[in-house]
Structures are given as C-alpha cells and as structure tokens.
Design a protein around this motif. Structure first.
Motif, PDB file in Angstrom:
ATOM      1  N   ASN A 110      -6.644  -6.362   8.766  1.00 61.91           N
ATOM      2  CA  ASN A 110      -6.486  -7.958   8.136  1.00 61.91           C
ATOM      3  C   ASN A 110      -5.362  -8.338   7.689  1.00 61.91           C
ATOM      4  OD1 ASN A 110      -9.235  -8.428   9.003  1.00 61.91           O
ATOM      5  ND2 ASN A 110      -9.856  -7.183   7.231  1.00 61.91           N
ATOM      6  N   GLU A 111      -4.402  -7.218   7.338  1.00 63.70           N
ATOM      7  CA  GLU A 111      -3.243  -7.440   6.472  1.00 63.70           C
ATOM      8  C   GLU A 111      -1.994  -7.212   7.002  1.00 63.70           C
ATOM      9  OE1 GLU A 111      -4.040  -8.790   3.109  1.00 63.70           O
ATOM     10  OE2 GLU A 111      -5.847  -8.097   3.203  1.00 63.70           O
ATOM     11  N   PRO A 139       0.881  -1.129   0.085  1.00 66.86           N
ATOM     12  CA  PRO A 139      -0.001   0.033   0.042  1.00 66.86           C
ATOM     13  C   PRO A 139       0.872   1.221  -0.011  1.00 66.86           C
ATOM     14  CG  PRO A 139      -0.012  -0.949   2.241  1.00 66.86           C
ATOM     15  CD  PRO A 139       0.826  -2.116   1.121  1.00 66.86           C
ATOM     16  N   PRO A 140       0.598   2.240  -0.650  1.00 64.13           N
ATOM     17  CA  PRO A 140       1.215   3.505  -0.675  1.00 64.13           C
ATOM     18  C   PRO A 140       1.830   4.012   0.653  1.00 64.13           C
ATOM     19  CG  PRO A 140      -0.889   3.912  -1.737  1.00 64.13           C
ATOM     20  CD  PRO A 140      -0.933   2.499  -1.370  1.00 64.13           C
ATOM     21  N   GLU A 141       0.780   3.998   1.579  1.00 64.42           N
ATOM     22  CA  GLU A 141       1.065   4.535   2.800  1.00 64.42           C
ATOM     23  C   GLU A 141       2.244   3.899   3.660  1.00 64.42           C
ATOM     24  OE1 GLU A 141      -1.996   3.294   1.530  1.00 64.42           O
ATOM     25  OE2 GLU A 141      -2.829   2.721   3.268  1.00 64.42           O
ATOM     26  N   ALA A 147       5.487  -7.820  17.726  1.00 67.12           N
ATOM     27  CA  ALA A 147       4.428  -7.008  18.242  1.00 67.12           C
ATOM     28  C   ALA A 147       4.440  -5.765  17.588  1.00 67.12           C
ATOM     29  CB  ALA A 147       4.501  -6.686  19.946  1.00 67.12           C
ATOM     30  N   SER A 148       5.784  -5.450  17.188  1.00 68.06           N
ATOM     31  CA  SER A 148       5.914  -3.999  16.441  1.00 68.06           C
ATOM     32  C   SER A 148       5.115  -3.940  15.279  1.00 68.06           C
ATOM     33  CB  SER A 148       7.480  -3.870  15.760  1.00 68.06           C
ATOM     34  OG  SER A 148       7.917  -4.885  15.123  1.00 68.06           O
ATOM     35  N   CYS A 149       4.752  -5.046  14.626  1.00 68.17           N
ATOM     36  CA  CYS A 149       3.721  -4.970  13.323  1.00 68.17           C
ATOM     37  C   CYS A 149       2.257  -4.340  13.831  1.00 68.17           C
ATOM     38  CB  CYS A 149       3.304  -6.509  13.278  1.00 68.17           C
ATOM     39  SG  CYS A 149       4.903  -7.117  12.379  1.00 68.17           S
ATOM     40  N   LEU A 150       2.106  -4.559  15.256  1.00 72.66           N
ATOM     41  CA  LEU A 150       0.563  -4.142  15.566  1.00 72.66           C
ATOM     42  C   LEU A 150       0.478  -2.690  15.926  1.00 72.66           C
ATOM     43  CD1 LEU A 150       0.246  -6.670  18.704  1.00 72.66           C
ATOM     44  CD2 LEU A 150      -0.478  -6.694  16.280  1.00 72.66           C
ATOM     45  N   GLN A 180       2.874 -10.944   1.902  1.00 72.69           N
ATOM     46  CA  GLN A 180       1.865 -10.439   2.544  1.00 72.69           C
ATOM     47  C   GLN A 180       0.982 -11.635   3.159  1.00 72.69           C
ATOM     48  OE1 GLN A 180      -0.541  -9.017  -0.614  1.00 72.69           O
ATOM     49  NE2 GLN A 180      -2.515  -8.459   0.817  1.00 72.69           N
ATOM     50  N   VAL A 181       0.465 -11.313   4.501  1.00 73.37           N
ATOM     51  CA  VAL A 181      -0.140 -12.107   5.416  1.00 73.37           C
ATOM     52  C   VAL A 181      -1.773 -11.551   5.526  1.00 73.37           C
ATOM     53  CG1 VAL A 181      -0.081 -13.428   7.551  1.00 73.37           C
ATOM     54  CG2 VAL A 181       2.060 -12.498   6.440  1.00 73.37           C
ATOM     55  N   SER A 182      -2.268 -12.477   5.037  1.00 74.41           N
ATOM     56  CA  SER A 182      -3.853 -12.112   5.413  1.00 74.41           C
ATOM     57  C   SER A 182      -4.594 -12.813   6.097  1.00 74.41           C
ATOM     58  CB  SER A 182      -4.640 -11.929   3.878  1.00 74.41           C
ATOM     59  OG  SER A 182      -3.652 -11.427   3.115  1.00 74.41           O
TER      60      SER A 182
END
Lengths: 96, 296
Positions: free
Chosen positions: B52-53, B39-41, B240-243, B65-67
């Motif tokens: 969700n991703e 995603p551009p962001e 957890a940094s993903c969150l 990519q994990v969905s």
C-alpha cells in the motif's frame, strides 16, 4: 540429463498470464519474464502437476500433427531451456 | 489549501502546484506536509514499496510517502522551494499514485485523433514530446506528456493528463511555437515548457495505438508481435522499478498483457532530424486512419 522417465514440474513462485495466444511467465525469484508460444503454453499447462516427460510427449503427439522423433527432440530442448532458467524442476524417474 | 484536477483526479494540496487546472469536484488525493519515517528494511535504497505504500528518498529534497493512491506526505528539507517539490509531485509521485490506483502508467506522450488516442513511448530524449508537438500543430490535441495513465478494463482508456511539452528551444521554434508562449522549466534545464492546447476535456479516451519510438533511415512503421510488444510496454512503464518484490508486479504484468490485446503496438522508426518531423507526423496520421478502417 533429461530422459523420458524424468519428472518435471513448474517451479514454485512463477506467475503466468495469457498474452493473446502466447503465455507470459514471470519468475518471481529472478524478476525475469519469459514468453511462451502456444505450444510452450500447452506444455506449461501440462506441467502444473509433476508429470513424466513421456506423458507430455504422448499428449503432444495426440494433440498436434508432429513427427514423433522431432517432438521428442524439441520437447527435451524446451524443457532443458526451462530448467536452466529455473522455470521448472526436474526429478529423476520414480523408484521402480 | 490548493485544489486541482489532473489525470481525472481531484487534488487537495498544502503545496502549490504549477500546471494543473485549479479547482476540483472530487477529493481523491490529499497532499500534505508531515513526518515520513522510512521502514528499517529500506536501508539506504532510494525507493521502497509495500503493498500500500511507496517511500521515496530524494537527495537534497527530502522524503515522500505515497499511500494507497490517495495520500501523499512530503517531508522536505527547510530550504527546498515548493516549485522544486512540485516537479516531483507532478512527476514520479503522480506516476506512483496512478499505479496504486490500478492504472497502467507508461512513459510517453499521447495525442488525440478525433477522440482516438495514439501513445508514443520512449526513454528521455527519444522525441516523445517532439512527436506530440508536431501532431498538435497538425490539429491533433495533446492529451498528456511524460506520464500516460491507462485504465484497463473491457478496453484501454487514457486519462487526460497535462498537455505540457518540454521542448528544446530550437525544437519548439522549428515546430512553429511562438517563443512568447515558452516558459522556462527549472534552472539549468535548457528545455522550455510549451502549452500546445488546453486540456481538451476531462473524459477518458480510448487508447487505440501505441508507437515505440526508434531511429531509422526512413520513416516506417513495423507492427510488433505480442511478445515483443509486451516487452516494450514493460520497458516503458513509468516508475516500474518501485514495484520490484511487491505483489503489484504481477498486476503490472497482467495490465501490460491486457493492453497488448487492446491496442496494436508498433515500432516507429524515423530519422532524428527536425526537418523531417512533419513527414513522420503525416505517416502516423495515415497509419491511424488506416487502422480505423480496419476496425470498421
């Protein structure tokens, strides 16, 4: 400066969850976590709506066996701390 | 297409994985090759998460990519070997999948004491695998290493992971693992892979004790208050940094707080000397036994 007449309220974008007897508060804006002891948790419950400091004090004096002067001192220290960390918003006294 | 079972999930994968037992009874997660568009962001960041991703940018490997906890798309560079991709799939990607499925994912190892699980949490190099390897030698099978997936409901349950330990050769030898059973990891890593036991069962087991590893002059166990305990669980959460910045961060906090109520969290201090590992293992055994008596 916090006075008896100041009105305090929990800042928006906070997320709180029970941690046994304590309360865990996450400031979503900063990503920081804060742990509140049972007394802090009670105060947090009281300030979910804008509340005057004197009203919080009266609640605590009714619910806990605590010396009035000590209660006021520690309450203000606690609220100052919360305000500095962006967990609460402080407004002046309502216009007379 | 390859089929595996790990962490209580059935995997159907276009990419061969080394480690998990082959075959699956359910199809919970699909791993396929495909195009991943960030995603551009996300800009130049390494990971980006939405509700969700999760998107991961891995240098010299490609994009993943994990969905929704059930689909993984791998967009790797042409020259990258499957074995390398496999390390990411069985590491961070697995952690993200479990997290998306609502589990609390901790960075540590876990060992079963007659079906009651103790988890050892700590950063890399703090001795998680050594602790598990020493206890396995004393008859307590390893449930998982590196990634501990915990289902939190009325009680906390550990899902069976992969009982593979990454140990330095000298550590493996000191613990008594025959060198013939050691497998090299990746090129450049001095550690070896040790399989201390088979996956003992596919059942979840209650997580009853959490030890935070630390260094000290003598082996000792110090119970932590709930605020310190929750801080350690947050600190030792996997990926957890993903969150950050997603609604999942609140869910994560709630899971950590719930686990503090479900299982005592202690700090396990011990000297970082191989010759004292057995002494520390005995201390943990005694502690697990004592705790059982308290519960009864």
């Amino acid at each position: 400066m916090l006075t008896d007449d100041s009105i305090v309220v929990a800042a928006p974008e906070q997320f709180a969850c029970d941690l046994q007897a304590d309360l865990l508060v996450l400031n979503a804006a900063s990503g920081s976590y804060y742990g509140l002891n049972p007394l802090g948790k009670r105060i947090w419950q009281l300030i979910q709506e804008p509340t005057q400091v004197s009203a919080i004090r009266d609640h605590l004096l009714k619910e806990y066996e605590v010396d009035r002067e000590r209660c006021v001192g520690e309450l203000k220290t606690f609220l100052d701390d919360m305000a500095q960390n962006g967990l609460i918003e402080v407004k002046g006294a309502p216009a007379p | 297409m390859f089929c595996y079972t790990a962490y209580g999930l059935g995997f159907e994968s276009e990419i061969r994985l080394a480690g998990p037992p082959e075959g699956s009874t359910s199809k919970d997660v699909q791993i396929r090759r495909g195009k991943v568009t960030f995603p551009p962001e996300m800009q130049q960041q390494w990971t980006w998460a939405t509700e969700n991703e999760v998107y991961c940018r891995i240098s010299n490997v490609g994009a993943i990519q994990v969905s929704r906890g059930c689909e993984v798309v791998v967009d790797s560079l042409a020259e990258v070997e499957d074995a390398t991709i496999g390390l990411y799939l069985l590491g961070p990607v697995l952690g993200i999948l479990l997290q998306q499925r609502g589990l609390l994912v901790l960075h540590g190892s876990a060992v079963s004491f007659n079906g009651r699980v103790a988890a050892f949490l700590g950063n890399s190099g703090w001795g998680k695998s050594t602790m598990a390897g020493a206890l396995a030698k004393r008859g307590h099978p390893v449930v998982t290493d590196d990634i501990v997936g915990v289902l939190i409901g009325d009680r906390a349950l550990t899902v069976p992971g992969l009982p593979r330990l990454k140990l330095k050769q000298e550590t493996a030898a000191a613990l008594g693992y025959p060198l013939s059973r050691l497998r090299p990891l990746v090129a450049g890593d001095e550690r070896r892979e040790v399989i201390p036991n088979d996956v003992s069962s596919t059942d979840t087991k209650p997580l009853e004790h959490i030890y935070i590893l630390a260094e000290g002059d003598i082996p000792e166990i110090e119970p932590l208050g709930s605020q310190d305990a929750v801080a350690e669980l947050i600190r030792h959460s996997y990926a957890a940094s993903c969150l950050k910045g997603t609604p999942s961060v609140f869910a994560h906090l709630r899971l950590c707080a719930a686990l503090v109520s479900a299982a005592p969290v202690c700090r396990l201090r011990r000297p970082l000397k191989l010759e004292r590992t057995n002494e520390v293992a005995k201390l943990v055994e005694t502690n697990m036994e004592m705790h059982k008596n308290v519960c009864l």
